[in-house]
Design a protein around this motif. Structure first.
Motif, PDB file in Angstrom:
ATOM      1  N   THR A 156       0.835  -1.299   0.285  1.00  0.00           N
ATOM      2  CA  THR A 156      -0.068   0.095  -0.049  1.00  0.00           C
ATOM      3  C   THR A 156       0.729   1.148   0.008  1.00  0.00           C
ATOM      4  OG1 THR A 156      -0.316   0.109   2.321  1.00  0.00           O
ATOM      5  CG2 THR A 156      -1.753  -1.100   1.243  1.00  0.00           C
ATOM      6  N   MET A 157       2.221   1.269  -0.006  1.00  0.00           N
ATOM      7  CA  MET A 157       2.858   2.319   0.090  1.00  0.00           C
ATOM      8  C   MET A 157       2.911   3.015  -1.334  1.00  0.00           C
ATOM      9  SD  MET A 157       7.334   2.150   0.929  1.00  0.00           S
ATOM     10  CE  MET A 157       6.802   1.402   2.658  1.00  0.00           C
ATOM     11  N   ASN A 158       3.059   4.389  -1.342  1.00  0.00           N
ATOM     12  CA  ASN A 158       2.941   5.174  -2.427  1.00  0.00           C
ATOM     13  C   ASN A 158       4.357   5.255  -3.286  1.00  0.00           C
ATOM     14  OD1 ASN A 158       4.741   7.350  -1.619  1.00  0.00           O
ATOM     15  ND2 ASN A 158       3.173   8.178  -0.197  1.00  0.00           N
ATOM     16  N   THR A 159       4.264   5.568  -4.327  1.00  0.00           N
ATOM     17  CA  THR A 159       5.417   5.430  -5.509  1.00  0.00           C
ATOM     18  C   THR A 159       6.663   6.063  -4.899  1.00  0.00           C
ATOM     19  OG1 THR A 159       3.871   5.495  -7.358  1.00  0.00           O
ATOM     20  CG2 THR A 159       6.143   5.854  -7.661  1.00  0.00           C
ATOM     21  N   GLU A 160       6.552   7.312  -4.454  1.00  0.00           N
ATOM     22  CA  GLU A 160       7.738   7.784  -4.060  1.00  0.00           C
ATOM     23  C   GLU A 160       8.455   7.462  -2.695  1.00  0.00           C
ATOM     24  OE1 GLU A 160       9.091  12.497  -2.445  1.00  0.00           O
ATOM     25  OE2 GLU A 160       6.866  12.224  -3.187  1.00  0.00           O
ATOM     26  N   LYS A 161       7.632   6.974  -1.732  1.00  0.00           N
ATOM     27  CA  LYS A 161       8.293   6.256  -0.809  1.00  0.00           C
ATOM     28  C   LYS A 161       8.671   4.853  -1.144  1.00  0.00           C
ATOM     29  CE  LYS A 161       7.248   5.328   4.283  1.00  0.00           C
ATOM     30  NZ  LYS A 161       6.172   5.413   5.180  1.00  0.00           N
ATOM     31  N   LEU A 162       8.275   4.168  -1.828  1.00  0.00           N
ATOM     32  CA  LEU A 162       8.612   2.882  -2.730  1.00  0.00           C
ATOM     33  C   LEU A 162       9.808   2.953  -2.965  1.00  0.00           C
ATOM     34  CD1 LEU A 162       7.097  -0.024  -2.377  1.00  0.00           C
ATOM     35  CD2 LEU A 162       6.132   0.650  -4.646  1.00  0.00           C
ATOM     36  N   LEU A 163      10.009   3.933  -3.815  1.00  0.00           N
ATOM     37  CA  LEU A 163      11.349   4.098  -4.738  1.00  0.00           C
ATOM     38  C   LEU A 163      12.557   4.224  -3.616  1.00  0.00           C
ATOM     39  CD1 LEU A 163      10.170   6.326  -7.713  1.00  0.00           C
ATOM     40  CD2 LEU A 163      11.170   3.635  -7.871  1.00  0.00           C
ATOM     41  N   LYS A 164      12.104   4.909  -2.501  1.00  0.00           N
ATOM     42  CA  LYS A 164      13.310   5.232  -1.542  1.00  0.00           C
ATOM     43  C   LYS A 164      13.419   3.986  -0.633  1.00  0.00           C
ATOM     44  CE  LYS A 164      12.405  10.114  -1.349  1.00  0.00           C
ATOM     45  NZ  LYS A 164      11.955  11.343  -0.262  1.00  0.00           N
ATOM     46  N   THR A 165      12.326   3.207  -0.255  1.00  0.00           N
ATOM     47  CA  THR A 165      12.394   1.945   0.683  1.00  0.00           C
ATOM     48  C   THR A 165      13.094   0.784   0.223  1.00  0.00           C
ATOM     49  OG1 THR A 165      10.478   2.841   1.743  1.00  0.00           O
ATOM     50  CG2 THR A 165      11.044   0.670   2.201  1.00  0.00           C
ATOM     51  N   LEU A 166      12.633   0.795  -1.073  1.00  0.00           N
ATOM     52  CA  LEU A 166      13.220  -0.767  -1.762  1.00  0.00           C
ATOM     53  C   LEU A 166      14.766  -0.702  -1.776  1.00  0.00           C
ATOM     54  CD1 LEU A 166      10.274  -1.327  -4.421  1.00  0.00           C
ATOM     55  CD2 LEU A 166      11.209  -2.764  -2.557  1.00  0.00           C
ATOM     56  N   PRO A 167      15.512   0.228  -2.103  1.00  0.00           N
ATOM     57  CA  PRO A 167      16.844   0.234  -2.028  1.00  0.00           C
ATOM     58  C   PRO A 167      17.534  -0.089  -0.775  1.00  0.00           C
ATOM     59  CG  PRO A 167      16.160   2.080  -3.442  1.00  0.00           C
ATOM     60  CD  PRO A 167      15.069   1.665  -2.713  1.00  0.00           C
ATOM     61  N   ILE A 168      16.527   0.329   0.523  1.00  0.00           N
ATOM     62  CA  ILE A 168      17.054   0.166   1.749  1.00  0.00           C
ATOM     63  C   ILE A 168      17.038  -1.479   2.268  1.00  0.00           C
ATOM     64  CG2 ILE A 168      16.768   0.410   4.456  1.00  0.00           C
ATOM     65  CD1 ILE A 168      15.746   3.318   3.390  1.00  0.00           C
ATOM     66  N   LYS A 184       6.156   8.801 -13.627  1.00  0.00           N
ATOM     67  CA  LYS A 184       6.911   9.617 -14.464  1.00  0.00           C
ATOM     68  C   LYS A 184       8.032   9.016 -14.802  1.00  0.00           C
ATOM     69  CE  LYS A 184       5.014  13.489 -11.531  1.00  0.00           C
ATOM     70  NZ  LYS A 184       5.553  14.531 -10.467  1.00  0.00           N
ATOM     71  N   LYS A 185       8.631   9.358 -16.207  1.00  0.00           N
ATOM     72  CA  LYS A 185       9.848   8.853 -16.752  1.00  0.00           C
ATOM     73  C   LYS A 185      11.008   8.543 -15.916  1.00  0.00           C
ATOM     74  CE  LYS A 185      12.487  11.498 -19.182  1.00  0.00           C
ATOM     75  NZ  LYS A 185      13.045  12.200 -20.414  1.00  0.00           N
ATOM     76  N   ASN A 186      11.387   9.612 -15.016  1.00  0.00           N
ATOM     77  CA  ASN A 186      12.513   9.396 -14.022  1.00  0.00           C
ATOM     78  C   ASN A 186      12.270   8.208 -13.121  1.00  0.00           C
ATOM     79  OD1 ASN A 186      14.308  11.225 -15.139  1.00  0.00           O
ATOM     80  ND2 ASN A 186      13.683  13.113 -13.763  1.00  0.00           N
ATOM     81  N   GLN A 187      10.935   8.319 -12.647  1.00  0.00           N
ATOM     82  CA  GLN A 187      10.396   7.203 -11.690  1.00  0.00           C
ATOM     83  C   GLN A 187      10.472   5.776 -12.257  1.00  0.00           C
ATOM     84  OE1 GLN A 187       6.495   8.775 -10.533  1.00  0.00           O
ATOM     85  NE2 GLN A 187       7.588   9.509  -8.621  1.00  0.00           N
ATOM     86  N   CYS A 188      10.123   5.645 -13.537  1.00  0.00           N
ATOM     87  CA  CYS A 188      10.446   4.673 -14.313  1.00  0.00           C
ATOM     88  C   CYS A 188      11.755   4.083 -14.341  1.00  0.00           C
ATOM     89  CB  CYS A 188       9.814   4.597 -15.776  1.00  0.00           C
ATOM     90  SG  CYS A 188       7.687   4.450 -15.964  1.00  0.00           S
ATOM     91  N   LYS A 189      12.625   4.997 -14.662  1.00  0.00           N
ATOM     92  CA  LYS A 189      14.121   4.721 -14.795  1.00  0.00           C
ATOM     93  C   LYS A 189      14.579   4.084 -13.428  1.00  0.00           C
ATOM     94  CE  LYS A 189      18.155   6.712 -16.824  1.00  0.00           C
ATOM     95  NZ  LYS A 189      18.738   7.903 -17.533  1.00  0.00           N
ATOM     96  N   ASP A 190      14.180   4.693 -12.240  1.00  0.00           N
ATOM     97  CA  ASP A 190      14.562   4.119 -10.941  1.00  0.00           C
ATOM     98  C   ASP A 190      13.789   2.547 -10.709  1.00  0.00           C
ATOM     99  OD1 ASP A 190      16.012   6.174 -10.602  1.00  0.00           O
ATOM    100  OD2 ASP A 190      14.664   7.268  -9.426  1.00  0.00           O
ATOM    101  N   ALA A 191      12.584   2.608 -11.098  1.00  0.00           N
ATOM    102  CA  ALA A 191      11.876   1.453 -10.856  1.00  0.00           C
ATOM    103  C   ALA A 191      12.317   0.171 -11.663  1.00  0.00           C
ATOM    104  CB  ALA A 191      10.415   1.560 -11.370  1.00  0.00           C
ATOM    105  N   LEU A 192      12.646   0.460 -12.775  1.00  0.00           N
ATOM    106  CA  LEU A 192      13.204  -0.744 -13.748  1.00  0.00           C
ATOM    107  C   LEU A 192      14.652  -0.948 -13.060  1.00  0.00           C
ATOM    108  CD1 LEU A 192      13.123  -2.412 -16.264  1.00  0.00           C
ATOM    109  CD2 LEU A 192      14.321  -0.296 -17.628  1.00  0.00           C
TER     110      LEU A 192
END
Length: 307
Positions: free
Chosen positions: A158-170, A226-234
């Motif tokens: 249920t985490m939002n995108t912005e937080k997810l992109l910060k949390t998964l690398p941790i 967004k494009k930068n988010q997709c890049k990080d997510a990939l």
């Protein structure tokens, strides 16, 4: 070497005289005996973490002091005891560890005086780095990934995108530190390292569950990013696939040494067409030439979530 050493008995007696029951329990949990810490001492220390009159910093300092010992057995058992309290003790124990600037500084630890000293010292250095990373993860996100609520309404799903992109690398960093333990069945030769490996195995299952659920959430959101988010997510997803391979190797070791296979998650890889669809979507956002993909290829089956 078997049984408690004379030093162990003298130290325990000194704590008895000064009335320090916790110090005595720590001493007894971290004797020179080549076996894992005894359950009764671990249970007592777990109980103490929930007692409001117990000084948690003092308890932690007592464990840290044991890691200054020259014996690999004592140091390894102090780390195991600390890990056990992080997993099963009151949350205020790991909260305190996370609040410290430094935990274990054992990168140069080496016991030259024992038959197994060189081999076990290697694992002590790796294990201490994992415990440091586990505490750092808690410090960064104020939650233990291995204790998160799971499922479709869980934290990672249920985490939002912005937080997810910060949390998964941790989570990735913590899992990397765990998998760097790198023991093979022939190296799990005594009760001490076996006790550590069992705790790492339990953490790996729960940590991967949080990681996996976060990646599922990430993929569900991917085509709306967004494009930068997709890049990080990939990038996160590609790293996830590599870690699945390493985790599979770790779990094979657990299987070979007889750990219950019922706890091992299904690490079925997602089909390559999913990765291709993700890459093609990012390429389209960046204006690069892409192949045609059906909408169905976006949502191929993901790896199963371990229970």
């Amino acid at each position: 070497m078997s049984g408690q050493s004379i030093t162990d008995r003298i130290t325990a007696a000194q704590h008895s005289m000064t009335g320090s029951a916790i110090s005595k329990a720590v001493c007894k949990a971290t004797t020179h005996e080549v076996s894992g810490p005894k359950r009764k001492h671990l249970d007592y220390l777990i109980h103490c973490t929930s007692e409001m009159n117990v000084n948690i910093p003092q308890m932690a300092d007592t464990l840290f002091e044991r890691t200054a010992n020259s014996s690999w057995v004592v140091v390894f058992k102090a780390l195991i005891t600390t890990h056990h309290l992080m997993m099963y003790g009151n949350e205020r124990f790991i909260q305190y560890l996370a609040s410290r600037n430094t935990l274990f500084n054992l990168n140069n630890f080496l016991d030259k005086g024992a038959l197994q000293g060189y081999d076990m010292s290697t694992f002590i250095r790796r294990y201490s780095r994992y415990l440091n990373e586990k505490a750092l993860s808690y410090r960064l996100v104020a939650v233990d990934f291995t204790k998160m609520k799971r499922g479709v309404d869980g934290v990672m799903r249920t985490m939002n995108t912005e937080k997810l992109l910060k949390t998964l690398p941790i989570i990735q960093n913590q899992l990397d530190a765990l998998l760097d333990f790198q023991a093979n069945p022939n190296e799990l030769t005594n009760g001490v390292i076996n006790a550590a490996f069992m705790l790492l195995f339990k953490d790996s299952i729960r940590l991967f569950a949080a990681y996996n659920e976060g990646v599922i959430n990430l993929l569900e959101k991917y085509f709306d990013m967004k494009k930068n988010q997709c890049k990080d997510a990939l990038d996160i997803y590609k790293r996830f696939l590599l870690r699945m391979t390493k985790l599979s190797e770790f779990l094979k070791v657990a299987e070979q040494v007889g750990i219950d296979q019922g706890d091992i998650p299904d690490l079925t890889q997602a089909p390559s067409s999913l990765l291709e669809a993700l890459e093609q979507h990012l390429a389209s956002l960046e204006g690069r030439k892409i192949k045609e993909f059906s909408a169905a290829s976006r949502y191929e089956r993901l790896p199963n979530i371990p229970n």
